[in-house]
Design an enzyme around this catalytic site. Structure first.
Site, short mmCIF file in Angstrom:
data_model
loop_
_atom_site.label_atom_id
_atom_site.label_comp_id
_atom_site.label_asym_id
_atom_site.label_seq_id
_atom_site.Cartn_x
_atom_site.Cartn_y
_atom_site.Cartn_z
N GLY A 49 33.81 94.31 11.90
CA GLY A 49 32.97 93.12 11.96
C GLY A 49 32.80 92.58 10.55
O GLY A 49 33.01 93.30 9.57
N GLN A 54 28.57 88.12 3.85
CA GLN A 54 29.50 89.03 3.15
C GLN A 54 30.63 88.27 2.45
O GLN A 54 31.33 88.85 1.62
CB GLN A 54 30.10 90.04 4.12
CG GLN A 54 29.09 91.03 4.67
CD GLN A 54 29.76 92.05 5.55
OE1 GLN A 54 29.97 91.81 6.73
NE2 GLN A 54 30.14 93.18 4.98
N CYS A 100 30.63 99.79 5.75
CA CYS A 100 30.41 98.36 5.54
C CYS A 100 31.37 97.89 4.46
O CYS A 100 31.50 98.55 3.42
CB CYS A 100 28.96 98.14 5.11
SG CYS A 100 28.54 96.42 4.86
N LEU A 101 32.03 96.76 4.68
CA LEU A 101 32.97 96.25 3.69
C LEU A 101 32.26 95.89 2.38
O LEU A 101 32.89 95.83 1.33
CB LEU A 101 33.72 95.03 4.23
CG LEU A 101 34.68 95.31 5.39
CD1 LEU A 101 35.35 94.02 5.86
CD2 LEU A 101 35.74 96.34 5.02
N HIS A 142 24.64 95.90 13.52
CA HIS A 142 24.96 95.97 12.08
C HIS A 142 25.21 94.56 11.53
O HIS A 142 24.67 94.19 10.48
CB HIS A 142 26.19 96.87 11.89
CG HIS A 142 26.69 96.97 10.48
ND1 HIS A 142 26.76 98.17 9.80
CD2 HIS A 142 27.18 96.03 9.63
CE1 HIS A 142 27.24 97.94 8.57
NE2 HIS A 142 27.51 96.66 8.45
N GLU A 143 26.01 93.79 12.24
CA GLU A 143 26.36 92.44 11.75
C GLU A 143 25.16 91.50 11.79
O GLU A 143 24.97 90.69 10.87
CB GLU A 143 27.53 91.86 12.55
CG GLU A 143 28.83 92.66 12.46
CD GLU A 143 29.26 93.01 11.05
OE1 GLU A 143 29.00 92.22 10.11
OE2 GLU A 143 29.84 94.09 10.86
N HIS A 146 23.00 91.83 8.82
CA HIS A 146 23.46 91.13 7.61
C HIS A 146 22.87 89.72 7.51
O HIS A 146 22.68 89.21 6.41
CB HIS A 146 25.00 91.00 7.63
CG HIS A 146 25.71 92.20 7.07
ND1 HIS A 146 25.50 92.67 5.80
CD2 HIS A 146 26.66 93.00 7.62
CE1 HIS A 146 26.28 93.73 5.58
NE2 HIS A 146 26.98 93.96 6.67
#
Ligand code: ZN
Length: 175
Positions: A49, A54, A100-101, A142-143, A146
């Site tokens: 995701g 991000q 996480c990226l 999670h997304e 953000h």
């Protein structure tokens, strides 16, 4: 297609509350191109995701790999979620590994609601509703975090499980 630069933990954009998209804005070429680029970026870095903050865009938008949007079609289109709203179903919480990226090479165990309802707009501006549970529900929580400036560290009950990726592969994948 463009691969976008991913903001890393410490960049203020990851801690800001992102703004909602107007329905009329969704069809604009700028937003459509952003969605395509986010899908390309997620694919390039093998994320499941990716949220707009991000990639330095403070907008309430994220993309998720097929399957993570609960369509259970691995060959399907990636999911696009605009202005998502989440409601947990029941009070069941499960611990699971997340990465996480924006926090490269780190994993940790995070409690999440097992089952949720998510309401959002798709990339055409049409409303939809999903009832994901387990892994897809985790990705969507999670997304969505953000978009409110929340990172998975913030959700951890303890930092004992924090691990680098090499050590994760070595000691924790038997879980
Ligand atoms: Zn993340």
């Amino acid at each position: 297609m463009s691969i976008l630069k991913v903001a890393r933990m410490g960049h203020p954009v990851l801690r800001a509350r992102a703004r909602a998209l107007e329905r009329t804005d969704i069809k604009k070429p700028m937003v459509q191109r952003l969605i395509d680029d986010m899908i390309d970026t997620m694919t390039e870095y093998r994320g499941v995701g990716l949220a707009a903050p991000q990639v330095h865009e403070s907008l309430r938008l994220f993309v998720a790999v097929p399957g993570a949007d609960d369509t259970a079609e691995p060959d399907g289109e990636p999911g696009v979620f605009i202005n998502p709203e989440i409601t947990p179903v029941g009070s069941d919480s499960v611990d699971g590994w997340e990465g996480c990226l924006s926090i490269p090479d780190i994993r940790g165990r995070v409690p999440r609601a097992r089952e949720i309802i998510v309401r959002a707009l798709d990339r055409k501006g049409h409303p939809f509703e999903l009832f994901p549970r387990d892994f897809p529900a985790r990705v969507i929580q999670h997304e969505t975090d953000h978009l409110d400036g929340v990172l998975f560290f913030d959700r951890m009950r303890s930092f004992e499980s924090l691990t680098f990726l090499d050590e994760y592969a070595r000691y924790w994948t038997k879980d």
